[in-house]
Design a protein around this motif. Structure first.
Motif, PDB file in Angstrom:
ATOM      1  N   SER A   1       0.834  -1.193   0.000  1.00 31.42           N
ATOM      2  CA  SER A   1       0.000   0.000   0.000  1.00 31.42           C
ATOM      3  C   SER A   1       0.869   1.245   0.000  1.00 31.42           C
ATOM      4  O   SER A   1       2.098   1.169   0.035  1.00 31.42           O
ATOM      5  CB  SER A   1      -0.928   0.005   1.218  1.00 31.42           C
ATOM      6  OG  SER A   1      -0.185   0.280   2.397  1.00 31.42           O
ATOM      7  N   THR A   2       0.221   2.402  -0.023  1.00 29.01           N
ATOM      8  CA  THR A   2       0.939   3.674   0.045  1.00 29.01           C
ATOM      9  C   THR A   2       0.959   4.217   1.472  1.00 29.01           C
ATOM     10  O   THR A   2       1.204   5.398   1.687  1.00 29.01           O
ATOM     11  CB  THR A   2       0.288   4.707  -0.884  1.00 29.01           C
ATOM     12  OG1 THR A   2      -1.098   4.855  -0.526  1.00 29.01           O
ATOM     13  CG2 THR A   2       0.401   4.270  -2.330  1.00 29.01           C
ATOM     14  N   ASN A   3       0.723   3.353   2.435  1.00 26.97           N
ATOM     15  CA  ASN A   3       0.775   3.712   3.855  1.00 26.97           C
ATOM     16  C   ASN A   3       1.765   2.770   4.525  1.00 26.97           C
ATOM     17  O   ASN A   3       1.439   1.629   4.850  1.00 26.97           O
ATOM     18  CB  ASN A   3      -0.605   3.605   4.493  1.00 26.97           C
ATOM     19  CG  ASN A   3      -0.616   4.088   5.933  1.00 26.97           C
ATOM     20  OD1 ASN A   3       0.332   4.720   6.397  1.00 26.97           O
ATOM     21  ND2 ASN A   3      -1.682   3.788   6.644  1.00 26.97           N
TER      22      ASN A   3
ATOM     23  N   GLY B   1      10.536   2.856  12.742  1.00 26.29           N
ATOM     24  CA  GLY B   1       9.500   3.465  13.560  1.00 26.29           C
ATOM     25  C   GLY B   1       8.806   4.632  12.900  1.00 26.29           C
ATOM     26  O   GLY B   1       7.820   5.153  13.434  1.00 26.29           O
ATOM     27  N   GLY B   2       9.294   5.050  11.731  1.00 26.44           N
ATOM     28  CA  GLY B   2       8.663   6.154  11.020  1.00 26.44           C
ATOM     29  C   GLY B   2       7.498   5.688  10.173  1.00 26.44           C
ATOM     30  O   GLY B   2       7.257   4.490   9.982  1.00 26.44           O
ATOM     31  N   ARG B   3       6.764   6.639   9.656  1.00 28.32           N
ATOM     32  CA  ARG B   3       5.624   6.351   8.792  1.00 28.32           C
ATOM     33  C   ARG B   3       5.748   7.167   7.515  1.00 28.32           C
ATOM     34  O   ARG B   3       5.964   8.383   7.559  1.00 28.32           O
ATOM     35  CB  ARG B   3       4.308   6.690   9.486  1.00 28.32           C
ATOM     36  CG  ARG B   3       3.075   6.393   8.645  1.00 28.32           C
ATOM     37  CD  ARG B   3       1.816   6.904   9.315  1.00 28.32           C
ATOM     38  NE  ARG B   3       0.636   6.712   8.479  1.00 28.32           N
ATOM     39  CZ  ARG B   3      -0.493   7.404   8.585  1.00 28.32           C
ATOM     40  NH1 ARG B   3      -0.587   8.352   9.509  1.00 28.32           N
ATOM     41  NH2 ARG B   3      -1.504   7.171   7.787  1.00 28.32           N
ATOM     42  N   LEU B   4       5.617   6.511   6.389  1.00 26.19           N
ATOM     43  CA  LEU B   4       5.682   7.149   5.082  1.00 26.19           C
ATOM     44  C   LEU B   4       4.385   6.852   4.361  1.00 26.19           C
ATOM     45  O   LEU B   4       3.999   5.685   4.235  1.00 26.19           O
ATOM     46  CB  LEU B   4       6.875   6.607   4.285  1.00 26.19           C
ATOM     47  CG  LEU B   4       7.028   7.081   2.837  1.00 26.19           C
ATOM     48  CD1 LEU B   4       7.264   8.578   2.778  1.00 26.19           C
ATOM     49  CD2 LEU B   4       8.159   6.327   2.152  1.00 26.19           C
ATOM     50  N   TYR B   5       3.710   7.874   3.888  1.00 29.43           N
ATOM     51  CA  TYR B   5       2.404   7.634   3.266  1.00 29.43           C
ATOM     52  C   TYR B   5       2.073   8.726   2.257  1.00 29.43           C
ATOM     53  O   TYR B   5       2.653   9.812   2.261  1.00 29.43           O
ATOM     54  CB  TYR B   5       1.308   7.528   4.322  1.00 29.43           C
ATOM     55  CG  TYR B   5       1.154   8.744   5.215  1.00 29.43           C
ATOM     56  CD1 TYR B   5       0.115   9.650   5.028  1.00 29.43           C
ATOM     57  CD2 TYR B   5       2.048   8.979   6.255  1.00 29.43           C
ATOM     58  CE1 TYR B   5      -0.039  10.745   5.859  1.00 29.43           C
ATOM     59  CE2 TYR B   5       1.903  10.065   7.091  1.00 29.43           C
ATOM     60  CZ  TYR B   5       0.856  10.956   6.888  1.00 29.43           C
ATOM     61  OH  TYR B   5       0.722  12.041   7.708  1.00 29.43           O
TER      62      TYR B   5
ATOM     63  N   TYR C   1       6.084  12.224   5.533  1.00 33.32           N
ATOM     64  CA  TYR C   1       6.929  11.336   6.338  1.00 33.32           C
ATOM     65  C   TYR C   1       6.870  11.804   7.784  1.00 33.32           C
ATOM     66  O   TYR C   1       7.123  12.972   8.088  1.00 33.32           O
ATOM     67  CB  TYR C   1       8.380  11.349   5.854  1.00 33.32           C
ATOM     68  CG  TYR C   1       9.290  10.490   6.720  1.00 33.32           C
ATOM     69  CD1 TYR C   1       9.268   9.108   6.592  1.00 33.32           C
ATOM     70  CD2 TYR C   1      10.122  11.060   7.668  1.00 33.32           C
ATOM     71  CE1 TYR C   1      10.076   8.312   7.393  1.00 33.32           C
ATOM     72  CE2 TYR C   1      10.935  10.271   8.467  1.00 33.32           C
ATOM     73  CZ  TYR C   1      10.903   8.895   8.329  1.00 33.32           C
ATOM     74  OH  TYR C   1      11.695   8.104   9.132  1.00 33.32           O
ATOM     75  N   ALA C   2       6.504  10.878   8.677  1.00 37.08           N
ATOM     76  CA  ALA C   2       6.459  11.163  10.104  1.00 37.08           C
ATOM     77  C   ALA C   2       7.554  10.350  10.785  1.00 37.08           C
ATOM     78  O   ALA C   2       7.636   9.130  10.602  1.00 37.08           O
ATOM     79  CB  ALA C   2       5.091  10.810  10.681  1.00 37.08           C
ATOM     80  N   THR C   3       8.376  11.018  11.555  1.00 39.21           N
ATOM     81  CA  THR C   3       9.458  10.326  12.247  1.00 39.21           C
ATOM     82  C   THR C   3       8.910   9.492  13.398  1.00 39.21           C
ATOM     83  O   THR C   3       7.768   9.674  13.830  1.00 39.21           O
ATOM     84  CB  THR C   3      10.483  11.316  12.825  1.00 39.21           C
ATOM     85  OG1 THR C   3       9.890  12.014  13.936  1.00 39.21           O
ATOM     86  CG2 THR C   3      10.931  12.314  11.777  1.00 39.21           C
ATOM     87  N   ALA C   4       9.736   8.615  13.897  1.00 39.57           N
ATOM     88  CA  ALA C   4       9.415   7.937  15.146  1.00 39.57           C
ATOM     89  C   ALA C   4       9.537   8.946  16.288  1.00 39.57           C
ATOM     90  O   ALA C   4      10.113  10.025  16.131  1.00 39.57           O
ATOM     91  CB  ALA C   4      10.374   6.770  15.373  1.00 39.57           C
ATOM     92  N   GLU C   5       8.997   8.609  17.444  1.00 33.96           N
ATOM     93  CA  GLU C   5       9.131   9.466  18.604  1.00 33.96           C
ATOM     94  C   GLU C   5      10.567   9.366  19.128  1.00 33.96           C
ATOM     95  O   GLU C   5      11.095   8.271  19.303  1.00 33.96           O
ATOM     96  CB  GLU C   5       8.142   9.058  19.693  1.00 33.96           C
ATOM     97  CG  GLU C   5       6.700   9.269  19.258  1.00 33.96           C
ATOM     98  CD  GLU C   5       5.719   8.785  20.297  1.00 33.96           C
ATOM     99  OE1 GLU C   5       6.070   7.849  21.043  1.00 33.96           O
ATOM    100  OE2 GLU C   5       4.609   9.326  20.372  1.00 33.96           O
ATOM    101  N   CYS C   6      11.179  10.505  19.377  1.00 37.15           N
ATOM    102  CA  CYS C   6      12.583  10.558  19.767  1.00 37.15           C
ATOM    103  C   CYS C   6      12.739  11.310  21.090  1.00 37.15           C
ATOM    104  O   CYS C   6      11.945  12.198  21.407  1.00 37.15           O
ATOM    105  CB  CYS C   6      13.419  11.248  18.682  1.00 37.15           C
ATOM    106  SG  CYS C   6      13.269  10.498  17.045  1.00 37.15           S
ATOM    107  N   VAL C   7      13.778  10.976  21.820  1.00 35.74           N
ATOM    108  CA  VAL C   7      14.043  11.646  23.091  1.00 35.74           C
ATOM    109  C   VAL C   7      15.284  12.525  23.028  1.00 35.74           C
ATOM    110  O   VAL C   7      15.675  13.119  24.032  1.00 35.74           O
ATOM    111  CB  VAL C   7      14.187  10.612  24.238  1.00 35.74           C
ATOM    112  CG1 VAL C   7      12.882   9.899  24.485  1.00 35.74           C
ATOM    113  CG2 VAL C   7      15.308   9.632  23.951  1.00 35.74           C
ATOM    114  N   SER C   8      15.893  12.630  21.849  1.00 32.29           N
ATOM    115  CA  SER C   8      17.045  13.521  21.699  1.00 32.29           C
ATOM    116  C   SER C   8      16.967  14.209  20.347  1.00 32.29           C
ATOM    117  O   SER C   8      16.391  13.681  19.387  1.00 32.29           O
ATOM    118  CB  SER C   8      18.371  12.752  21.815  1.00 32.29           C
ATOM    119  OG  SER C   8      18.602  11.959  20.663  1.00 32.29           O
ATOM    120  N   VAL C   9      17.549  15.409  20.276  1.00 31.56           N
ATOM    121  CA  VAL C   9      17.559  16.160  19.024  1.00 31.56           C
ATOM    122  C   VAL C   9      18.355  15.415  17.957  1.00 31.56           C
ATOM    123  O   VAL C   9      17.976  15.383  16.780  1.00 31.56           O
ATOM    124  CB  VAL C   9      18.141  17.565  19.256  1.00 31.56           C
ATOM    125  CG1 VAL C   9      18.294  18.309  17.932  1.00 31.56           C
ATOM    126  CG2 VAL C   9      17.254  18.360  20.208  1.00 31.56           C
TER     127      VAL C   9
END
Length: 211
Positions: free
Chosen positions: A54-56, A62-66, A75-83
């Protein structure tokens, strides 16, 4: 004043990309039937990473590409705790999309004259409306409900601080976009066309908001 040290901050980025298919070389060497935005986006996602139908896409990092409504990749990154991790995640998404665009251009070049796909990270649409990052704030319940904890600030106090921060942040960090011909009103100037040095709008959404 509370002596409790703040916990780790979880952050993430979501980037929307505009798509453009342009000829390589002189325009005369290219057929007039270049892919439009929807077709160009579909061609790019045809060359998504192996293993996805699919296109999702939820990626191993951990990222999302859709492909979002309006035929633009996100493109949404994964949740991160450092810059450092956040920047690495963001650059990984851009690299994945760039590789997809290159493969799409190679495939299309076998059918017609060479073309190049451009992926443009932006926050303004064709009508001049702006959009920014999605923001979510995770806080302990005691911060919102003073009755749960002696140190609780209560919703009214917390929201007053948060809204003050959101209102002053554009000025403090210089957030905004260029405006033509001085301060923009509900006119063509609000679309940011023209000389970028004419003026700078610290509140990019304000000129294009309507009651």
């Amino acid at each position: 004043m509370s002596t409790i040290a703040p916990g780790p901050r979880v952050t993430g980025l979501e980037t929307e990309f505009g798509v453009l298919c342009a000829p390589v070389g002189t325009p005369e060497a290219v057929k007039a039937d270049l892919p439009d935005v929807e077709r160009a986006a579909a061609l790019i996602f045809r060359h998504r990473p192996v293993g996805y139908r699919s296109t999702n896409l939820f990626l191993p990092n951990g990222g999302r590409l859709y492909l979002d409504i309006g035929a633009h990749p996100e493109y949404a990154t994964a949740e991160c705790v450092s810059v450092r991790d956040l920047v690495a995640q963001d650059q990984a998404g851009r690299a994945i999309l760039a590789a997809m665009a290159e493969r799409a251009a190679t495939g299309l070049a076998q059918e017609r004259a060479p073309v190049r796909f451009h992926l443009l990270a932006n926050n303004t649409d064709s009508a001049g409306h702006t959009y920014g990052c999605h923001e979510s704030y995770s806080v302990p319940r005691s911060l919102l409900d003073a009755t749960d904890h002696p140190a609780g600030a209560g919703t009214d106090t917390t929201m007053a601080v948060l809204t003050s921060f959101l209102a002053t942040r554009p000025v403090l960090v210089g957030s905004g976009r260029s405006l033509a011909g001085g301060p923009a009103g509900p006119s063509e100037d609000s679309r940011g066309a023209g000389d970028e040095e004419a003026a700078w709008g610290l509140s990019p959404r304000a000129p294009t908001c309507r009651p």
